[in-house]
Write an enzyme that holds these catalytic residues in place. Structure first.
Site: not given
Length: 352
Positions: A129, A185, A195, A211, A238, A241, A245
């Site tokens: 990352d 998806c 969102c 965001c 957050c 989203c 899923c």
């Protein structure tokens, strides 16, 4: 050797492991270039500064021949959206309620790297990352998941809850079969519709400037007024989203790495207590947590926005001292929060 690496990865706590080539056309690099050109990265200047390395694994390290993508599960034991109806509490993203994933994932990557080099002397590099590596496209190419319409990685076994690590190696491995996002998806758009700030302008297209994760973590400065009400009681990141899923129904908290288990004091913290934190208290509370990275001032700014959205007049006494804070961003957020609480209190009295 691939099977030995996958077995060792599992022993080290990785829930997913796959192999990918690093040469050939790299569509993700083209997409990144257009994304930055549109300004959708906001104030994350570090993305633009090293974009020339991000566009392709070979641009970062020309000697690389294969990528090993690995994922550690942090599937939460509770519903990440459960605190939406408790404005007196702060909502912290599930990934940040436990230990710092950078340390845990990197430790596992280094241990796996030692096995690889011992078995086949070679050159390699590990990434978690903090380097200019596009982990999600590599993970998709390696078959451990696919980038959903929310741009994050989704796994059939672990849902949206994977921390990613990458090993680039000079060894050539047979690549695994990539995942196909369109197939998995389908027509679902729950992540896009969930969102709170409408940060998506379509599937796989996110404007970071809208965001909440960006606004509460990466953005340094006043949070734009147009997003403050939508932030609600989210004080760090957050999960909306990710949490909606449908693939998450296959993710089990029992498979999550224990290092990422939520700390009791971070699972549902009271805003009143957080607003009292000085710098020493902040450092003590968030020792070993990724939250420590943003510093006390940015965190208090977030808590003040949440307090202003709480409709809890009792929080005014915790907010008021911040009016005199030497940081003008905190002082402004405190004034806004008090104004919100005063307005909401008057509206409630008129309804009686």
């Amino acid at each position: 050797m691939k099977e030995a690496i996958k077995a060792e990865a599992q022993r080290l706590g990785f829930a997913a492991c796959g192999f990918a080539r690093v040469d050939g056309e790299w569509q993700a690099g083209h997409d990144l270039t257009h994304w930055i050109a549109a300004g959708h990265h906001g104030s994350m200047g570090w993305m633009e500064e090293r974009a020339h390395h991000r566009v392709s694994p070979l641009a970062l390290w020309p000697e690389a021949r294969s990528a090993i993508a690995l994922g550690m599960s942090y599937a939460p034991a509770t519903d990440p959206l459960a605190l939406a109806g408790h404005p007196e509490l702060g909502r912290i993203s599930a990934y940040a309620q436990g230990g710092d994933y950078h340390k845990t994932v990197k430790k596992g990557l280094k241990a796996l790297a030692r096995l690889i080099v011992a078995a086949a002397p070679s050159e390699l590099k590990v990434f978690v990352d903090t380097a200019p590596v596009m982990e999600k496209p590599l993970a998709q190419a390696a078959g451990i998941g696919w980038q959903g319409k929310h741009t994050n990685l989704v796994s059939r076994e672990h849902g949206s809850w994977l921390f990613l690590g990458i090993i680039l190696t000079s060894l050539e491995f047979e690549p695994d079969v990539p995942e196909a996002p369109a197939y998995h998806c389908g027509t679902c758009r729950r992540c896009l519709d969930a969102c709170p700030t409408n940060a998506f302008d379509g599937p796989h297209r996110i404007d970071a400037r809208r965001c909440i994760s960006y606004l509460t973590i990466e953005h340094d400065g006043p949070i734009p007024h147009e997003f403050r009400a939508a932030i609600g009681n989210r004080i760090y990141g957050c999960d909306d989203c990710l949490a909606v899923c449908p693939w998450n129904r296959f993710a089990e908290a029992a498979n999550a790495n224990r290092a990422f288990a939520a700390r009791a004091e971070l699972a549902a913290p009271r805003l009143a207590d957080l607003l009292d934190l000085d710098d020493a208290g902040f450092r003590e509370l968030f020792a070993g947590s990724p939250i420590k990275r943003i510093g006390r001032n940015r965190f208090i700014r977030n808590c003040l926005i949440a307090a202003g959205n709480s409709a809890d007049p009792a929080l005014a006494e915790r907010v008021r001292p911040h009016l005199a804070d030497p940081d003008p961003v905190i002082a402004e957020a405190a004034a806004w929060a008090l104004d919100q609480l005063h307005t909401l209190r008057n509206a409630a009295m008129q309804l009686r």
